[in-house]
Design a protein around this motif. Structure first.
Motif, PDB file in Angstrom:
ATOM      1  N   THR A  13       0.830  -1.218   0.000  1.00  0.00           N
ATOM      2  CA  THR A  13       0.000   0.000   0.000  1.00  0.00           C
ATOM      3  C   THR A  13       0.858   1.259   0.000  1.00  0.00           C
ATOM      4  O   THR A  13       0.323   2.362   0.000  1.00  0.00           O
ATOM      5  CB  THR A  13      -0.873   0.037   1.270  1.00  0.00           C
ATOM      6  N   ILE A  16       6.101   2.934  -3.102  1.00  0.00           N
ATOM      7  CA  ILE A  16       6.685   2.038  -4.107  1.00  0.00           C
ATOM      8  C   ILE A  16       5.737   0.866  -4.358  1.00  0.00           C
ATOM      9  O   ILE A  16       5.531   0.438  -5.505  1.00  0.00           O
ATOM     10  CB  ILE A  16       8.059   1.492  -3.626  1.00  0.00           C
ATOM     11  N   ARG A  36      -1.467  -4.109   7.545  1.00  0.00           N
ATOM     12  CA  ARG A  36      -2.000  -3.999   8.905  1.00  0.00           C
ATOM     13  C   ARG A  36      -3.496  -3.760   8.901  1.00  0.00           C
ATOM     14  O   ARG A  36      -4.156  -3.974   9.892  1.00  0.00           O
ATOM     15  CB  ARG A  36      -1.297  -2.859   9.656  1.00  0.00           C
ATOM     16  N   ALA A  72       7.649  -3.504   3.529  1.00  0.00           N
ATOM     17  CA  ALA A  72       7.037  -2.795   4.663  1.00  0.00           C
ATOM     18  C   ALA A  72       8.092  -2.157   5.562  1.00  0.00           C
ATOM     19  O   ALA A  72       9.196  -2.675   5.728  1.00  0.00           O
ATOM     20  CB  ALA A  72       6.184  -3.759   5.488  1.00  0.00           C
ATOM     21  N   GLN A  74       8.103   1.274   8.770  1.00  0.00           N
ATOM     22  CA  GLN A  74       7.707   2.610   9.240  1.00  0.00           C
ATOM     23  C   GLN A  74       8.602   3.641   8.543  1.00  0.00           C
ATOM     24  O   GLN A  74       9.825   3.519   8.573  1.00  0.00           O
ATOM     25  CB  GLN A  74       7.923   2.651  10.760  1.00  0.00           C
ATOM     26  N   ILE A 168      17.914   0.213  -1.690  1.00  0.00           N
ATOM     27  CA  ILE A 168      17.203   1.240  -2.460  1.00  0.00           C
ATOM     28  C   ILE A 168      17.754   2.628  -2.136  1.00  0.00           C
ATOM     29  O   ILE A 168      18.028   2.942  -0.979  1.00  0.00           O
ATOM     30  CB  ILE A 168      15.688   1.161  -2.132  1.00  0.00           C
TER      31      ILE A 168
HETATM   32  N1  LIG Z   1      10.947   5.659  -0.802  1.00  0.00           N
HETATM   33  C1  LIG Z   1      12.275   5.703  -0.770  1.00  0.00           C
HETATM   34  O1  LIG Z   1      12.911   6.651  -1.305  1.00  0.00           O
HETATM   35  C2  LIG Z   1      13.045   4.575  -0.116  1.00  0.00           C
HETATM   36  C3  LIG Z   1      14.446   4.639  -0.114  1.00  0.00           C
HETATM   37  C4  LIG Z   1      15.159   3.608   0.491  1.00  0.00           C
HETATM   38  C5  LIG Z   1      14.500   2.536   1.080  1.00  0.00           C
HETATM   39  N2  LIG Z   1      13.137   2.520   1.069  1.00  0.00           N
HETATM   40  C6  LIG Z   1      12.456   1.395   1.732  1.00  0.00           C
HETATM   41  O2  LIG Z   1      11.580   0.772   0.831  1.00  0.00           O
HETATM   42  C7  LIG Z   1      10.393   0.341   1.508  1.00  0.00           C
HETATM   43  C8  LIG Z   1       9.166   0.898   0.787  1.00  0.00           C
HETATM   44  O3  LIG Z   1       9.293   2.314   0.727  1.00  0.00           O
HETATM   45  P1  LIG Z   1       8.017   3.251   0.512  1.00  0.00           P
HETATM   46  O4  LIG Z   1       8.537   4.625   0.291  1.00  0.00           O
HETATM   47  O5  LIG Z   1       7.094   2.627  -0.475  1.00  0.00           O
HETATM   48  O6  LIG Z   1       7.375   3.179   1.970  1.00  0.00           O
HETATM   49  P2  LIG Z   1       5.948   3.712   2.473  1.00  0.00           P
HETATM   50  O7  LIG Z   1       5.228   4.457   1.430  1.00  0.00           O
HETATM   51  O8  LIG Z   1       6.210   4.423   3.749  1.00  0.00           O
HETATM   52  O9  LIG Z   1       5.140   2.355   2.691  1.00  0.00           O
HETATM   53  C9  LIG Z   1       5.607   1.349   3.519  1.00  0.00           C
HETATM   54  C10 LIG Z   1       4.490   0.400   3.891  1.00  0.00           C
HETATM   55  O10 LIG Z   1       4.937  -0.252   5.051  1.00  0.00           O
HETATM   56  C11 LIG Z   1       3.857  -0.506   5.927  1.00  0.00           C
HETATM   57  N3  LIG Z   1       4.174   0.090   7.231  1.00  0.00           N
HETATM   58  C12 LIG Z   1       4.350   1.398   7.522  1.00  0.00           C
HETATM   59  N4  LIG Z   1       4.581   1.548   8.841  1.00  0.00           N
HETATM   60  C13 LIG Z   1       4.538   0.319   9.376  1.00  0.00           C
HETATM   61  C14 LIG Z   1       4.674  -0.186  10.689  1.00  0.00           C
HETATM   62  N5  LIG Z   1       4.921   0.624  11.737  1.00  0.00           N
HETATM   63  N6  LIG Z   1       4.576  -1.540  10.870  1.00  0.00           N
HETATM   64  C15 LIG Z   1       4.330  -2.366   9.818  1.00  0.00           C
HETATM   65  N7  LIG Z   1       4.156  -1.933   8.548  1.00  0.00           N
HETATM   66  C16 LIG Z   1       4.274  -0.626   8.340  1.00  0.00           C
HETATM   67  C17 LIG Z   1       2.621   0.168   5.356  1.00  0.00           C
HETATM   68  O11 LIG Z   1       1.768  -0.852   4.845  1.00  0.00           O
HETATM   69  P3  LIG Z   1       0.319  -1.157   5.527  1.00  0.00           P
HETATM   70  O12 LIG Z   1      -0.212   0.156   6.026  1.00  0.00           O
HETATM   71  O13 LIG Z   1      -0.473  -1.712   4.391  1.00  0.00           O
HETATM   72  O14 LIG Z   1       0.571  -2.124   6.607  1.00  0.00           O
HETATM   73  C18 LIG Z   1       3.179   1.062   4.253  1.00  0.00           C
HETATM   74  O15 LIG Z   1       2.333   1.137   3.152  1.00  0.00           O
HETATM   75  C19 LIG Z   1      10.479   0.877   2.944  1.00  0.00           C
HETATM   76  O16 LIG Z   1      10.808  -0.182   3.800  1.00  0.00           O
HETATM   77  C20 LIG Z   1      11.590   1.903   2.892  1.00  0.00           C
HETATM   78  O17 LIG Z   1      12.355   1.960   4.095  1.00  0.00           O
HETATM   79  C21 LIG Z   1      12.382   3.507   0.492  1.00  0.00           C
END
Ligand SMILES: NC(=O)c1ccc[n+]([C@@H]2O[C@H](COP(=O)([O-])OP(=O)(O)OC[C@H]3O[C@@H](n4cnc5c(N)ncnc54)[C@H](OP(=O)(O)O)[C@@H]3O)[C@@H](O)[C@H]2O)c1
Length: 307
Positions: A13, A16, A36, A72, A74, A168
């Motif tokens: 959700t 990415i 969640r 997933a 935070q 990433i």
């Molecule tokens: N975006 C970037 O530039 C970037 C860069 C480097 C690494 N990353 C990593 O790539 C992954 C995806 O990034 P994103 O930007 O798509 O992240 P995001 O938009 O913040 O989404 C992460 C998903 O993780 C779940 N989540 C959030 N808080 C949580 C918690 N406290 N406990 C369990 N699940 C939780 C949620 O899913 P639900 O609400 O459906 O449970 C949420 O949709 C992350 O792990 C991030 O650290 C991202």
């Protein structure tokens, strides 16, 4: 007719994850999102053909899964990094990854592939050194978080399951992600160097990242750490200039490092003011082709610029 191959996705959700799930469906996978909150998730991701589950227990042990994609976590920009938040950063990544690995181990037949997110923060802070997957890491909070996250994704994987830990970089996409926070000041002509502006930012356009995840799912020769960054990282001050050029705005106002540290705390110190110059050596060696290897083109493809 053959059955579509099943994938379990966490973080489906998210910023990415939403782009990924759409793409996986187009590629013909059957997608189940572990979330969640299934009701909220089905609204966030209103795509026919996706199942939502809130617990691994309901999936049972006898299903046939092709793979798992684990995104997933935070968000690291969800407020100051106090001790409670640091617990959430770890639990949402490492505990969940441990749970996924033990669930895979209990399946009658283990999945073929496990792609698990990590971040370029794994390398810690470096100056100008070019870093590929064989490089060493430095220490730091984000480095330890990523190292433990990768270890959870690697240790105990069932035999026959290929593990990729995707480091990433800064992901550029049209809705959400780090670029959203940069756009308003940049549109006002206020985006400039942060701190010295000499720190390297390793970035990737979200469509390229999603194509890379799909590539890792299918490319049986790739295993272990894989950098999820475009081949041409830039210094932060050049990022600001190129973004300004794409928007037709000057990149005027520098953000002194001490102000960023004061306002944003450790997030600024660990992520914005220091960086890594990372290159995707493994992906390139395996034949992955980036649609957006240059930052200007990636930003033009990402941002809706009035003409
Ligand atoms: N975006 C970037 O530039 C970037 C860069 C480097 C690494 N990353 C990593 O790539 C992954 C995806 O990034 P994103 O930007 O798509 O992240 P995001 O938009 O913040 O989404 C992460 C998903 O993780 C779940 N989540 C959030 N808080 C949580 C918690 N406290 N406990 C369990 N699940 C939780 C949620 O899913 P639900 O609400 O459906 O449970 C949420 O949709 C992350 O792990 C991030 O650290 C991202």
């Amino acid at each position: 007719m053959t059955e579509p191959r099943r994938l379990l996705v966490t973080g489906g959700t998210g910023f990415i994850g939403k782009v990924l799930c759409r793409s996986l469906l187009q590629c013909g996978y059957r997608v189940t999102v572990l979330t969640r909150n299934a009701a909220a998730a089905s609204q966030a991701l209103p795509l026919p053909g996706i199942d939502f589950v809130e617990s691994l227990d309901v999936l049972g042990a006898n299903g046939l899964w092709f793979g798992v994609v684990n995104l997933a976590g935070q968000p690291l920009d969800s407020g100051r990094w106090n001790s409670d938040r640091k617990v959430e950063f770890r639990d949402s990544r490492i505990n969940l990854t441990n749970a996924l690995v033990s669930w895979m181990g209990e399946l009658d037949q283990s999945p073929e592939v496990f792609v698990s997110a990590s971040a370029t923060g794994w390398y810690g802070h470096w100056h100008d050194e070019l870093l590929d997957e064989d490089s060493r890491c430095n220490t730091g909070y984000a480095q330890r978080l990523c190292a433990d996250w990768e270890q959870a994704a690697r240790d105990g994987l069932p035999q026959g399951c290929r593990g990729c830990q995707l480091r990433i970089g800064i992901v550029l996409g049209p809705s959400g992600g780090p670029l959203s926070a940069m756009l308003t000041p940049a549109r006002l002509g206020l985006g400039g160097a942060m701190g010295t502006g000499l720190q390297w930012w390793s970035w990737i356009q979200v469509e390229d990242l999603v194509r890379l995840i799909c590539f890792l799912l299918e490319e049986a020769t790739i295993e272990g750490a894989v950098n999820g960054t475009a081949p041409n990282p830039v210094r932060q001050r050049d990022f600001a200039k190129i973004l300004g050029r794409v928007l037709g705005r000057p990149a005027l106002l520098p953000l002194p490092g001490f102000v960023a540290s004061l306002v944003l705390g450790e997030f600024a110190d660990e992520i914005l003011l220091k960086g890594q110059r990372v290159v995707p050596a493994r992906a390139l060696a395996a034949g992955f082709i980036f649609d957006y290897p240059e930052l200007g083109d990636a930003l033009k493809a990402t941002i809706d610029v009035p003409r």
